[in-house]
Design an enzyme around this catalytic site. Structure first.
Site, short mmCIF file in Angstrom:
data_model
loop_
_atom_site.label_atom_id
_atom_site.label_comp_id
_atom_site.label_asym_id
_atom_site.label_seq_id
_atom_site.Cartn_x
_atom_site.Cartn_y
_atom_site.Cartn_z
CD GLU A 13 -2.58 -7.71 2.91
OE1 GLU A 13 -2.01 -6.31 2.75
OE2 GLU A 13 -3.91 -8.28 3.47
CB ALA A 20 -0.92 -0.21 0.66
CD GLU A 72 1.80 -5.67 5.78
OE1 GLU A 72 2.81 -7.00 5.33
OE2 GLU A 72 1.04 -5.89 4.73
N GLY A 74 0.47 -5.11 0.86
CA GLY A 74 -1.19 -5.02 0.04
C GLY A 74 -0.46 -5.77 -1.25
N1 CAA Z 1 4.85 3.62 0.20
C1 CAA Z 1 5.23 4.79 -0.46
N2 CAA Z 1 6.01 5.28 -0.01
C2 CAA Z 1 6.92 3.85 -0.60
C3 CAA Z 1 6.38 2.80 -0.11
C4 CAA Z 1 5.56 2.29 0.17
N3 CAA Z 1 4.86 1.13 0.14
N4 CAA Z 1 7.73 1.73 -0.40
C5 CAA Z 1 8.83 2.29 -0.95
N5 CAA Z 1 8.14 3.63 -0.77
C6 CAA Z 1 9.13 4.64 -1.93
C7 CAA Z 1 10.14 4.95 -0.86
O1 CAA Z 1 9.91 5.48 -0.19
C8 CAA Z 1 11.79 5.54 -1.42
O2 CAA Z 1 11.31 6.63 -1.86
P1 CAA Z 1 11.94 8.29 -1.97
O3 CAA Z 1 12.98 7.51 -3.25
O4 CAA Z 1 12.15 9.17 -2.67
O5 CAA Z 1 13.47 7.74 -0.95
C9 CAA Z 1 11.11 4.54 -3.07
O6 CAA Z 1 10.31 3.82 -2.71
C10 CAA Z 1 12.27 3.17 -2.98
O7 CAA Z 1 12.41 3.03 -2.18
P2 CAA Z 1 13.58 1.87 -1.48
O8 CAA Z 1 15.18 3.86 -1.64
O9 CAA Z 1 13.39 1.87 -0.62
O10 CAA Z 1 14.13 1.16 -2.78
P3 CAA Z 1 15.00 -0.17 -2.07
O11 CAA Z 1 14.92 -0.43 -3.55
O12 CAA Z 1 15.86 -0.04 -1.40
O13 CAA Z 1 13.73 -1.59 -2.03
C11 CAA Z 1 11.18 -1.79 -1.15
C12 CAA Z 1 12.99 -1.38 -2.02
C13 CAA Z 1 11.61 -3.79 -0.61
C14 CAA Z 1 10.49 -2.81 -2.50
C15 CAA Z 1 11.40 -1.70 -0.39
O14 CAA Z 1 11.26 -0.41 -0.61
C16 CAA Z 1 9.89 -1.71 0.57
O15 CAA Z 1 11.04 -2.88 1.63
N6 CAA Z 1 8.84 -1.14 0.89
C17 CAA Z 1 8.09 -0.92 1.99
C18 CAA Z 1 7.07 -2.38 1.70
C19 CAA Z 1 6.32 -2.37 2.78
O16 CAA Z 1 6.62 -2.16 4.00
N7 CAA Z 1 4.88 -2.22 1.68
C20 CAA Z 1 3.96 -2.61 3.24
C21 CAA Z 1 2.97 -1.27 3.08
S1 CAA Z 1 1.81 -1.29 4.25
C22 CAA Z 1 0.62 -1.98 3.59
O17 CAA Z 1 0.89 -3.00 2.33
C23 CAA Z 1 -0.51 -2.37 4.02
C24 CAA Z 1 -1.26 -3.41 3.85
O18 CAA Z 1 -1.42 -4.84 4.06
C25 CAA Z 1 -2.71 -2.48 3.13
#
Ligand code: CAA
Length: 690
Positions: free
Chosen positions: A105, A63, A125, A102
């Site tokens: 999911e 998400a 999460e 998400g």
């Molecule tokens: N939402 C918004 N922005 C996100 C994001 C997300 N879920 N995931 C990554 N980004 C953004 C980062 O903030 C970053 O932004 P900036 O360039 O402005 O700093 C950009 O995307 C790139 O991210 P990374 O620098 O982390 O890139 P990476 O290649 O090193 O890693 C990744 C990629 C493994 C996807 C890592 O970004 C990550 O782990 N993201 C989070 C994943 C996460 O926690 N997902 C669950 C979200 S909560 C959810 O989904 C709730 C639900 O159940 C409905």
């Protein structure tokens, strides 16, 4: 057609492609586009199956976390996932990169999942203080059973394609992902869509024992435990009721202080690595690194650099010292293999890139050196003189000093723009923090290279200007001083440590001193005695403990007694006697401090010191301080760091607490002008996180 999604056709198969850089986060626009894509493909009689994939570097990474503070905006993700799941035509998720949160999911809502061999899938999460809120807690257990579901959801750790296939999460692994997925879609097109909505079976899974383990591992964090309890409901509630329960838990957790702090930590960790000082600067190429010193720090740094793919030359003063240093590196690598963190082939590849030397010959082809020798100006100056002579004129020269201004021992180096500090934390192959120290002359591309090296090592670089101890150790100094005043004024070491641990630190100050050893601090205090400001209250407690020959865990005694090794820590009456004696000698009437007051005071002095550091522009933003404390000093991530906590308490309240600390020791504390300024109007530090 939308900006974030396209639908193409491969015969009767519709191919839905999400394209929302950088990580295809499923924000409102993507949800709406997918919602419409379901309607369109359901309505089109010529479509028999749908493949869902993503453009760019990854499948949907979750998400959009940025929406959490404002949303939710319709259509909601749980409704979208249900809608995909209830489609009459099979949906096949074709996953590359990472399908997280998400994203996974959404894939679980699809009827089949095909994975690229390098793909990873996970429900991270809990690391954001929430739980999977779009069906993950109810659908994953239906696919993989209780044990794997509990492990994935409560740890938040992703699994690779092979493991996902073995547990039943992935239907296939495909080298040619999209063509294979399109072909697979044709194969299953006519078949009834498989639903996995029935109640899953618990089997012999021991829920109570598993819950105890989750509570222990969570160390005070709420979300893993709540996630566990919600997964459990999948085994006694019908799917729709389980999903409703999950939604309630998700919405509640999202509003907790812990989740807000963890979201702050997520974005801060990424933002600190991009300070304005390196904007527009291109990092230099790095392949060969010299590490001077094979002690604990040097060997840790060498291990991290090998892990990052560099060739490393360790330089030590003689053959036995070199052998010890190289042995430490192999020990670190072997320990990682034993813990299942890397395979044997990776370990061998790393060790094959380690070279050793007892001189500074043949360093022509090296891009960079990191000095990690004894913390002494003359010794360090000698190393830099030799490096400057032996290395190419453009090679970057870094010092791992933890307190000293690098310019005091690098003045003779031709090209001061290539000098910087890289302050690693022990053990350097494990701890994720690196303070990237900028001298007044460090060039932006040299700094940028420091940040890139940290990232390649799996670490986070935080920019620091120059002051005694840089960001982290300078705050630690103020914290330690305040902790000793508390002892004289009425607390005992174990009370202070218990209070700080209950707040969310991995260790209290005195157990930390005992672990690190008291000797170096004692020697430094003796060296600096003549220059001490007599107006500042000086506690003799630490000196009195050292005078007994008690130097912490290594000697079996320190602030605590360790009769049977480090694990046998117990309060020491003799130390209590020293404390009472010191208080008597100063004419102090001791009083009781509650755990809350201990925390409030020790928090206030950290915020005050950090506010000095920010005012002096040694740290750029409050979040830089938060990341230093979280990654280097054991502040629980769910606290979000001391500055985030200052905003939770209110800067006005923290200012009042600091005033009270200062009143108790007149002349010993200067209240930071920035804290005065923000506190006067209760303005959060967060407003400075530009
Ligand atoms: N939402 C918004 N922005 C996100 C994001 C997300 N879920 N995931 C990554 N980004 C953004 C980062 O903030 C970053 O932004 P900036 O360039 O402005 O700093 C950009 O995307 C790139 O991210 P990374 O620098 O982390 O890139 P990476 O290649 O090193 O890693 C990744 C990629 C493994 C996807 C890592 O970004 C990550 O782990 N993201 C989070 C994943 C996460 O926690 N997902 C669950 C979200 S909560 C959810 O989904 C709730 C639900 O159940 C409905």
């Amino acid at each position: 057609m939308s900006d974030v999604l396209t639908i193409t056709r491969d015969g009767p198969v519709a191919h839905v492609i999400v394209d929302n850089p950088p990580v295809n986060a499923v924000g409102q626009a993507v949800r709406q586009a997918l919602w419409d894509a379901v309607a369109e493909t359901e309505a089109d009689d010529a479509v028999t199956a749908v493949v869902l994939s993503c453009a760019g570097r990854t499948f949907i990474a979750g998400a959009d976390i940025r929406e959490f503070d404002a949303g939710p905006f319709e259509p909601w993700l749980p409704d979208l996932v249900n809608r995909i799941h209830e489609a009459t035509k099979p949906w096949i998720a074709a996953i590359h990169g990472t399908a997280l949160g998400g994203g996974l999911e959404t894939a679980l809502g699809c009827h089949y999942r095909i994975l690229d061999p390098r793909a990873k899938v996970g429900l991270p999460e809990v690391a954001l203080g929430i739980l999977p809120g779009a069906g993950g807690t109810q659908r994953l257990p239906r696919l993989v059973g209780p044990e794997a579901a509990v492990r994935m959801i409560t740890s938040g750790k992703p699994v690779g394609a092979k493991a996902a296939h073995a547990m039943g999460l992935a239907d296939r692994i495909a080298e040619n992902l999209i063509p294979d997925a399109l072909r697979f879609a044709q194969e299953v097109a006519g078949e009834p869509v498989p639903y996995t909505d029935e109640q899953p079976a618990t089997g012999s899974f021991d829920w109570d024992a598993a819950r105890d383990g989750v509570v222990r591992a969570a160390k005070g964090q709420i979300s893993p435990v709540r996630a566990f309890d919600t997964v459990r409901r999948a085994f006694d509630l019908p799917l729709t009721e389980g999903l409703a329960e999950e939604r309630r838990a998700f919405l509640e957790l999202k509003e907790t202080g812990q989740s807000k702090a963890l979201r702050h930590a997520f974005f801060a960790e990424r933002a600190v690595a991009k300070p304005s000082a390196i904007a527009g600067a291109a990092p230099r190429a790095l392949t060969r690194l010299a590490v001077v010193g094979g002690g604990l720090m040097g060997s840790g740094i060498a291990t991290a650099a090998l892990r990052a793919g560099l060739t490393v030359r360790m330089i030590e003063r003689d053959t036995p010292a070199l052998a010890t240093g190289e042995g430490r590196v192999s020990g670190n690598v072997e320990a990682a293999v034993a813990r299942g963190l890397m395979d044997n082939a990776t370990a061998q590849d790393m060790l094959a890139r380690l070279e050793g030397a007892t001189d500074y010959e043949d360093l022509d082809g090296f891009d960079m050196a990191i000095e990690a020798v004894f913390e002494d100006v003359e010794v360090k100056r000698g190393v830099f003189d030799q490096l400057a002579r032996a290395m190419p004129r453009e090679a970057i020269l870094a010092s791992n000093t933890s307190y000293i201004d690098p310019t005091t021992f690098t003045g003779a180096v031709p090209g001061p723009e290539r000098v910087l500090g890289l302050h690693f934390f022990s053990p350097a192959h494990i701890m994720r923090l690196v303070e990237v120290v900028q001298t007044p002359e460090t060039a932006p591309d040299v700094l940028a290279t420091g940040f890139t090296l940290a990232k390649r090592m799996g670490k986070v670089g935080v920019l620091s200007g120059i002051c005694h101890g840089f960001i982290g150790n300078r705050i630690l100094g103020a914290y330690g001083r305040a902790a000793h005043y508390l002892l004289e004024d009425g607390a005992l070491p174990w009370e202070v440590d218990d209070a700080m641990r209950s707040w969310g630190l991995s260790m209290g100050p005195f157990e930390m001193y005992d672990m690190a050893g008291l000797q170096i601090g004692w020697a430094t205090r003796k060296r600096l005695a003549a220059t001490r400001d007599p107006a500042i209250r000086y506690s003799r407690i630490a000196d009195r403990i050292c005078e007994q020959g008690w130097f912490g865990q290594k000697t079996g005694r320190g602030y605590y007694a360790y009769p049977n090794g480090p694990k046998s820590k117990s309060p020491a009456p003799e130390v209590e006697e020293i404390i009472l004696d010191e208080a008597r000698a100063r004419g102090i009437t001791r009083r009781r401090f509650s755990p809350e007051e201990i925390v409030e005071r020790l928090h206030a002095v950290q915020v005050n010191e950090a506010a000095h550091i920010l005012g002096e522009e040694v740290a750029e933003r409050p979040m830089d301080v938060d990341i230093v404390k979280m990654l280097g000093y054991g502040h629980a991530r769910w606290l979000g760091g001391p500055m985030f906590q200052a905003d939770v308490a209110g800067t006005g309240t923290v200012l009042d607490r600091m005033r009270s600390v200062a009143n108790d020791s007149p002349g010993s504390w200067k209240i930071a002008p920035l804290l005065e300024e923000l506190g006067a109007t209760d303005t959060p530090f967060g407003t400075l996180n530009r």
